[in-house]
Design a protein around this motif. Sequence first.
Motif, PDB file in Angstrom:
ATOM      1  N   SER A 136       6.013  -3.278  -2.173  1.00  0.00           N
ATOM      2  CA  SER A 136       5.932  -2.997  -0.740  1.00  0.00           C
ATOM      3  C   SER A 136       7.195  -3.494  -0.061  1.00  0.00           C
ATOM      4  CB  SER A 136       4.695  -3.624  -0.107  1.00  0.00           C
ATOM      5  OG  SER A 136       4.767  -5.023  -0.175  1.00  0.00           O
ATOM      6  N   LEU A 137       7.475  -2.882   1.072  1.00  0.00           N
ATOM      7  CA  LEU A 137       8.721  -3.147   1.778  1.00  0.00           C
ATOM      8  C   LEU A 137       8.474  -2.938   3.270  1.00  0.00           C
ATOM      9  CD1 LEU A 137      11.717  -3.719   1.184  1.00  0.00           C
ATOM     10  CD2 LEU A 137      12.037  -1.274   0.842  1.00  0.00           C
ATOM     11  N   VAL A 138       8.896  -3.903   4.080  1.00  0.00           N
ATOM     12  CA  VAL A 138       8.751  -3.790   5.527  1.00  0.00           C
ATOM     13  C   VAL A 138      10.141  -3.887   6.142  1.00  0.00           C
ATOM     14  CG1 VAL A 138       7.731  -4.755   7.614  1.00  0.00           C
ATOM     15  CG2 VAL A 138       6.473  -4.862   5.447  1.00  0.00           C
ATOM     16  N   VAL A 139      10.505  -2.879   6.928  1.00  0.00           N
ATOM     17  CA  VAL A 139      11.834  -2.848   7.551  1.00  0.00           C
ATOM     18  C   VAL A 139      11.689  -2.424   9.000  1.00  0.00           C
ATOM     19  CG1 VAL A 139      12.944  -2.294   5.348  1.00  0.00           C
ATOM     20  CG2 VAL A 139      12.293  -0.442   6.890  1.00  0.00           C
ATOM     21  N   HIS A 140      12.816  -2.452   9.712  1.00  0.00           N
ATOM     22  CA  HIS A 140      12.847  -1.977  11.096  1.00  0.00           C
ATOM     23  C   HIS A 140      13.595  -0.661  11.157  1.00  0.00           C
ATOM     24  CE1 HIS A 140      11.010  -5.459  13.002  1.00  0.00           C
ATOM     25  NE2 HIS A 140      11.673  -6.197  12.122  1.00  0.00           N
ATOM     26  N   GLU A 141      13.266   0.101  12.168  1.00  0.00           N
ATOM     27  CA  GLU A 141      13.941   1.385  12.356  1.00  0.00           C
ATOM     28  C   GLU A 141      15.451   1.196  12.315  1.00  0.00           C
ATOM     29  OE1 GLU A 141      12.353   3.108  16.026  1.00  0.00           O
ATOM     30  OE2 GLU A 141      11.683   4.800  14.825  1.00  0.00           O
ATOM     31  N   GLY A 142      16.111   2.115  11.637  1.00  0.00           N
ATOM     32  CA  GLY A 142      17.563   2.040  11.527  1.00  0.00           C
ATOM     33  C   GLY A 142      18.051   1.403  10.246  1.00  0.00           C
ATOM     34  N   ASP A 143      17.174   0.646   9.600  1.00  0.00           N
ATOM     35  CA  ASP A 143      17.576   0.015   8.336  1.00  0.00           C
ATOM     36  C   ASP A 143      17.720   1.063   7.240  1.00  0.00           C
ATOM     37  OD1 ASP A 143      15.556  -3.040   8.645  1.00  0.00           O
ATOM     38  OD2 ASP A 143      17.463  -2.429   9.575  1.00  0.00           O
ATOM     39  N   THR A 144      18.452   0.685   6.192  1.00  0.00           N
ATOM     40  CA  THR A 144      18.561   1.507   4.985  1.00  0.00           C
ATOM     41  C   THR A 144      17.765   0.847   3.870  1.00  0.00           C
ATOM     42  OG1 THR A 144      20.740   2.398   5.534  1.00  0.00           O
ATOM     43  CG2 THR A 144      20.152   2.352   3.206  1.00  0.00           C
ATOM     44  N   VAL A 145      17.007   1.642   3.140  1.00  0.00           N
ATOM     45  CA  VAL A 145      16.193   1.089   2.048  1.00  0.00           C
ATOM     46  C   VAL A 145      16.534   1.776   0.730  1.00  0.00           C
ATOM     47  CG1 VAL A 145      14.277   0.464   3.561  1.00  0.00           C
ATOM     48  CG2 VAL A 145      14.273   2.690   2.437  1.00  0.00           C
ATOM     49  N   THR A 146      16.353   1.021  -0.345  1.00  0.00           N
ATOM     50  CA  THR A 146      16.534   1.552  -1.698  1.00  0.00           C
ATOM     51  C   THR A 146      15.280   1.258  -2.501  1.00  0.00           C
ATOM     52  OG1 THR A 146      18.929   1.226  -1.645  1.00  0.00           O
ATOM     53  CG2 THR A 146      17.895   1.446  -3.809  1.00  0.00           C
ATOM     54  N   LEU A 147      14.662   2.299  -3.004  1.00  0.00           N
ATOM     55  CA  LEU A 147      13.468   2.153  -3.818  1.00  0.00           C
ATOM     56  C   LEU A 147      13.846   2.431  -5.272  1.00  0.00           C
ATOM     57  CD1 LEU A 147      10.941   4.132  -1.584  1.00  0.00           C
ATOM     58  CD2 LEU A 147      11.742   1.781  -1.358  1.00  0.00           C
ATOM     59  N   ASN A 148      13.241   1.652  -6.174  1.00  0.00           N
ATOM     60  CA  ASN A 148      13.614   1.727  -7.579  1.00  0.00           C
ATOM     61  C   ASN A 148      12.487   2.248  -8.449  1.00  0.00           C
ATOM     62  OD1 ASN A 148      16.242   0.156  -7.340  1.00  0.00           O
ATOM     63  ND2 ASN A 148      14.790  -1.296  -6.494  1.00  0.00           N
ATOM     64  N   CYS A 149      12.866   2.947  -9.497  1.00  0.00           N
ATOM     65  CA  CYS A 149      11.897   3.460 -10.456  1.00  0.00           C
ATOM     66  C   CYS A 149      12.507   3.359 -11.844  1.00  0.00           C
ATOM     67  CB  CYS A 149      11.554   4.910 -10.135  1.00  0.00           C
ATOM     68  SG  CYS A 149      10.482   5.691 -11.359  1.00  0.00           S
ATOM     69  N   SER A 150      11.875   2.594 -12.735  1.00  0.00           N
ATOM     70  CA  SER A 150      12.342   2.525 -14.120  1.00  0.00           C
ATOM     71  C   SER A 150      11.259   3.087 -15.025  1.00  0.00           C
ATOM     72  CB  SER A 150      12.690   1.091 -14.511  1.00  0.00           C
ATOM     73  OG  SER A 150      11.542   0.277 -14.439  1.00  0.00           O
ATOM     74  N   TYR A 151      11.647   3.571 -16.161  1.00  0.00           N
ATOM     75  CA  TYR A 151      10.666   4.238 -17.010  1.00  0.00           C
ATOM     76  C   TYR A 151      10.938   3.999 -18.490  1.00  0.00           C
ATOM     77  CZ  TYR A 151      14.329   7.848 -17.347  1.00  0.00           C
ATOM     78  OH  TYR A 151      15.509   8.515 -17.563  1.00  0.00           O
ATOM     79  N   GLU A 152       9.849   4.054 -19.246  1.00  0.00           N
ATOM     80  CA  GLU A 152       9.907   4.044 -20.712  1.00  0.00           C
ATOM     81  C   GLU A 152       8.963   5.142 -21.157  1.00  0.00           C
ATOM     82  OE1 GLU A 152       9.799  -0.816 -20.911  1.00  0.00           O
ATOM     83  OE2 GLU A 152       8.841   0.319 -22.522  1.00  0.00           O
ATOM     84  N   VAL A 153       9.494   6.267 -21.511  1.00  0.00           N
ATOM     85  CA  VAL A 153       8.644   7.392 -21.914  1.00  0.00           C
ATOM     86  C   VAL A 153       9.256   8.089 -23.118  1.00  0.00           C
ATOM     87  CG1 VAL A 153       7.772   7.785 -19.577  1.00  0.00           C
ATOM     88  CG2 VAL A 153       9.771   9.038 -20.360  1.00  0.00           C
TER      89      VAL A 153
END
Lengths: 113, 120
Positions: free
Chosen positions: A10-27
């Motif tokens: 989960s991530l809480v930010v304010h308007e105008g911020d930049t966010v980076t979401l991550n996804c790693s996988y082993e398939v």
Amino acid sequence: EDKVVQSPLSLVVHEGDTVTLNCSYEVTNFRSLLWYKQEKKAPTFLFMLTSSGIEKKSGRLSSILDKKELFSILNITATQTGDSAVYLCAIYVGGTSYGKLTFGQGTILTVHP
Amino acid sequence: NAGVMQNPRHLVRRRGQEARLRCSPMKGHSHVYWYRQLPEEGLKFMVYLQKENIIDESGMPKERFSAEFPKEGPSILRIQQVVRGDSAAYFCASSHDSGTRVLVTNSPLHFGNGTRLTVT
């Protein structure tokens, strides 16, 4: 067993911020990686990534895949309250005659005004 | 230009009753997938069907759960003798192409709004 792990949870930010979401996988039998946005109902498709290093963009959202390091990131610039949602990462796996998605647990993004 | 239609949106059942969840795919789509989303978890694949055929049911619990996609009418996910652990959101998705062709045509799955099942 195929595994898709998203961070942060989960991530809480304010308007105008930049966010980076991550996804790693082993398939096994990786075909492509997809990002979805879910706002209390149907997941809606954002991006599908098949090749490494090619950025996909849609407005303030962009995503890229690294098949060597087995991860993807989703960037959202100049966030707005309407970006608040659960962001799901999924991998297409399966045999040669069909595909099905293996999802991560999602990242809950909350954007405050 | 209706999308994937699921009904009901909400379903309440007492333990031991049967639950029937319906899914009408997008027009022209003949491939249907069912997913389950438990609280605090991601979506988990359950079953993949084409018209009158179950293609992959590797994600379906072995007992009490069944799915069909008849020649006419919606796809049905049926849960017999529901238990509290069945409480979840059940999503249906459809696609025009089979899995491998989806990758070529960049045509992802289209999801319905889900049915939220509550077992009391």
